[in-house]
Design a protein around this motif. Structure first.
Motif, PDB file in Angstrom:
ATOM      1  N   UNK A  80       0.870  -1.165   0.000  1.00  0.00           N
ATOM      2  CA  UNK A  80       0.000   0.000   0.000  1.00  0.00           C
ATOM      3  C   UNK A  80       0.909   1.217   0.000  1.00  0.00           C
ATOM      4  N   UNK A  81       0.620   2.147  -0.898  1.00  0.00           N
ATOM      5  CA  UNK A  81       1.428   3.346  -1.063  1.00  0.00           C
ATOM      6  C   UNK A  81       0.564   4.558  -0.755  1.00  0.00           C
ATOM      7  N   UNK A  82       1.013   5.390   0.174  1.00  0.00           N
ATOM      8  CA  UNK A  82       0.318   6.637   0.501  1.00  0.00           C
ATOM      9  C   UNK A  82       1.162   7.762  -0.070  1.00  0.00           C
ATOM     10  N   UNK A  83       0.551   8.583  -0.924  1.00  0.00           N
ATOM     11  CA  UNK A  83       1.263   9.683  -1.566  1.00  0.00           C
ATOM     12  C   UNK A  83       0.594  10.993  -1.173  1.00  0.00           C
ATOM     13  N   UNK A  84       1.380  11.918  -0.657  1.00  0.00           N
ATOM     14  CA  UNK A  84       0.885  13.249  -0.308  1.00  0.00           C
ATOM     15  C   UNK A  84       1.636  14.257  -1.165  1.00  0.00           C
ATOM     16  N   UNK A  85       0.904  15.157  -1.830  1.00  0.00           N
ATOM     17  CA  UNK A  85       1.600  16.223  -2.548  1.00  0.00           C
ATOM     18  C   UNK A  85       1.087  17.581  -2.117  1.00  0.00           C
ATOM     19  N   UNK A  86       1.974  18.567  -2.183  1.00  0.00           N
ATOM     20  CA  UNK A  86       1.688  19.896  -1.662  1.00  0.00           C
ATOM     21  C   UNK A  86       0.852  20.753  -2.594  1.00  0.00           C
ATOM     22  N   UNK A  87       0.641  20.325  -3.816  1.00  0.00           N
ATOM     23  CA  UNK A  87      -0.125  21.135  -4.757  1.00  0.00           C
ATOM     24  C   UNK A  87       0.643  22.373  -5.148  1.00  0.00           C
ATOM     25  N   UNK A  88      -0.069  23.391  -5.587  1.00  0.00           N
ATOM     26  CA  UNK A  88       0.576  24.612  -6.072  1.00  0.00           C
ATOM     27  C   UNK A  88       0.752  25.673  -4.992  1.00  0.00           C
ATOM     28  N   UNK A  89       0.306  25.406  -3.783  1.00  0.00           N
ATOM     29  CA  UNK A  89       0.432  26.385  -2.703  1.00  0.00           C
ATOM     30  C   UNK A  89       1.905  26.582  -2.353  1.00  0.00           C
ATOM     31  N   UNK A  90       2.304  27.833  -2.198  1.00  0.00           N
ATOM     32  CA  UNK A  90       3.695  28.135  -1.874  1.00  0.00           C
ATOM     33  C   UNK A  90       4.088  27.492  -0.553  1.00  0.00           C
ATOM     34  N   UNK A  91       3.224  27.582   0.416  1.00  0.00           N
ATOM     35  CA  UNK A  91       3.518  27.007   1.731  1.00  0.00           C
ATOM     36  C   UNK A  91       2.582  25.842   2.027  1.00  0.00           C
ATOM     37  N   UNK A  92       2.256  25.065   1.004  1.00  0.00           N
ATOM     38  CA  UNK A  92       1.349  23.940   1.180  1.00  0.00           C
ATOM     39  C   UNK A  92       1.946  22.881   2.093  1.00  0.00           C
ATOM     40  N   UNK A  93       1.115  22.352   2.969  1.00  0.00           N
ATOM     41  CA  UNK A  93       1.556  21.335   3.917  1.00  0.00           C
ATOM     42  C   UNK A  93       0.515  20.232   3.974  1.00  0.00           C
ATOM     43  N   UNK A  94       0.986  19.005   3.863  1.00  0.00           N
ATOM     44  CA  UNK A  94       0.132  17.838   4.050  1.00  0.00           C
ATOM     45  C   UNK A  94       0.805  17.002   5.124  1.00  0.00           C
ATOM     46  N   UNK A  95       0.083  16.681   6.180  1.00  0.00           N
ATOM     47  CA  UNK A  95       0.625  15.849   7.253  1.00  0.00           C
ATOM     48  C   UNK A  95      -0.194  14.561   7.329  1.00  0.00           C
ATOM     49  N   UNK A  96       0.487  13.465   7.603  1.00  0.00           N
ATOM     50  CA  UNK A  96      -0.156  12.160   7.769  1.00  0.00           C
ATOM     51  C   UNK A  96       0.318  11.598   9.092  1.00  0.00           C
ATOM     52  N   UNK A  97      -0.599  11.013   9.864  1.00  0.00           N
ATOM     53  CA  UNK A  97      -0.252  10.493  11.182  1.00  0.00           C
ATOM     54  C   UNK A  97      -1.078   9.251  11.479  1.00  0.00           C
ATOM     55  N   UNK A  98      -0.595   8.460  12.397  1.00  0.00           N
ATOM     56  CA  UNK A  98      -1.309   7.310  12.935  1.00  0.00           C
ATOM     57  C   UNK A  98      -1.853   6.393  11.845  1.00  0.00           C
ATOM     58  N   UNK A  99      -0.975   5.952  10.954  1.00  0.00           N
ATOM     59  CA  UNK A  99      -1.360   5.038   9.877  1.00  0.00           C
ATOM     60  C   UNK A  99      -1.425   3.624  10.441  1.00  0.00           C
ATOM     61  N   UNK A 100      -2.506   2.918  10.139  1.00  0.00           N
ATOM     62  CA  UNK A 100      -2.596   1.510  10.543  1.00  0.00           C
ATOM     63  C   UNK A 100      -3.075   0.682   9.362  1.00  0.00           C
ATOM     64  N   UNK A 101      -2.550  -0.528   9.277  1.00  0.00           N
ATOM     65  CA  UNK A 101      -2.977  -1.502   8.273  1.00  0.00           C
ATOM     66  C   UNK A 101      -3.359  -2.749   9.061  1.00  0.00           C
ATOM     67  N   UNK A 102      -4.661  -3.074   9.069  1.00  0.00           N
ATOM     68  CA  UNK A 102      -5.145  -4.204   9.847  1.00  0.00           C
ATOM     69  C   UNK A 102      -5.850  -5.206   8.930  1.00  0.00           C
ATOM     70  N   UNK A 103      -5.904  -6.467   9.350  1.00  0.00           N
ATOM     71  CA  UNK A 103      -6.554  -7.519   8.567  1.00  0.00           C
ATOM     72  C   UNK A 103      -8.052  -7.284   8.483  1.00  0.00           C
ATOM     73  N   UNK A 104      -8.625  -7.549   7.330  1.00  0.00           N
ATOM     74  CA  UNK A 104     -10.069  -7.480   7.142  1.00  0.00           C
ATOM     75  C   UNK A 104     -10.535  -6.149   6.594  1.00  0.00           C
ATOM     76  N   UNK A 105     -11.812  -6.098   6.248  1.00  0.00           N
ATOM     77  CA  UNK A 105     -12.407  -4.874   5.735  1.00  0.00           C
ATOM     78  C   UNK A 105     -12.552  -3.844   6.845  1.00  0.00           C
ATOM     79  N   UNK A 106     -12.578  -2.584   6.459  1.00  0.00           N
ATOM     80  CA  UNK A 106     -12.813  -1.513   7.420  1.00  0.00           C
ATOM     81  C   UNK A 106     -14.249  -1.632   7.929  1.00  0.00           C
ATOM     82  N   UNK A 107     -14.443  -1.437   9.201  1.00  0.00           N
ATOM     83  CA  UNK A 107     -15.766  -1.531   9.812  1.00  0.00           C
ATOM     84  C   UNK A 107     -16.398  -0.157   9.922  1.00  0.00           C
TER      85      UNK A 107
END
Length: 155
Positions: A80-107
């Motif tokens: 699984x690949x998570x891609x974050x891009x800043x776009x065209x904003x000069x000071x664009x910020x994308x933050x990602x936190x608390x990523x989990x990958x668990x067995x089974x479908x999301x409930x």
């Protein structure tokens, strides 16, 4: 000269193709022009499926959001690949936190935060849901502590 779009990638280990998984993560955009976040399936270094795209313009900025996506079994090992891009904003910020990958479908639907990431919340008792542990409890023991709410929350 146009704006420089910066990109960050986070890749999981190779996952068992016979298994389905739930990918859950918190994300933050500081401006509606900050770009986008995508969750993709990758096989042998190539993206085969884009499973989810969240655009900064589609959510409130300067606030944390949670999203999840179910990943169906596949014919061969994948990551699984998570891609974050800043776009065209000069000071664009994308933050990602608390990523989990668990067995089974999301409930509870595609954006449900109502699940416990930590497997033994009950062992800590109700005190774990109070200050000074509230931040950890909201992220790790969401259901046990009664913090179930959709989409926008500050983790």
């Amino acid at each position: 000269m146009g704006a420089v779009i910066q990109q960050a990638r986070l890749e999981s280990q190779i996952l068992d193709p016979a298994e389905g998984y739930c990918v859950r993560l918190w994300f933050y955009f500081n401006t509606t022009a900050a770009g986008k976040l995508s969750v993709d399936r990758q096989v042998s270094g190539h993206i085969t499926d884009t499973l989810k795209i969240v655009k900064a313009s589609d959510v409130t900025h300067n606030d944390w959001h949670v999203t999840s996506v179910s990943v169906a079994p596949y014919s061969e090992g994948y990551s699984v690949l998570i891609i974050a891009d800043t776009g065209s904003a000069v000071a664009g910020l994308v933050a990602v936190d608390d990523v989990s990958v668990t067995h089974g479908e999301c409930q509870g639907g595609p954006t449900s935060a109502c699940q416990d990431i930590f497997y033994a919340c009950e062992q800590f008792g109700p005190e774990a849901c109070l200050e000074p542990h509230i931040l950890w409890a909201k992220l790790s023991c969401t259901k046990y502590c009664g913090f179930c709410e959709e989409s926008t929350s500050n983790p």
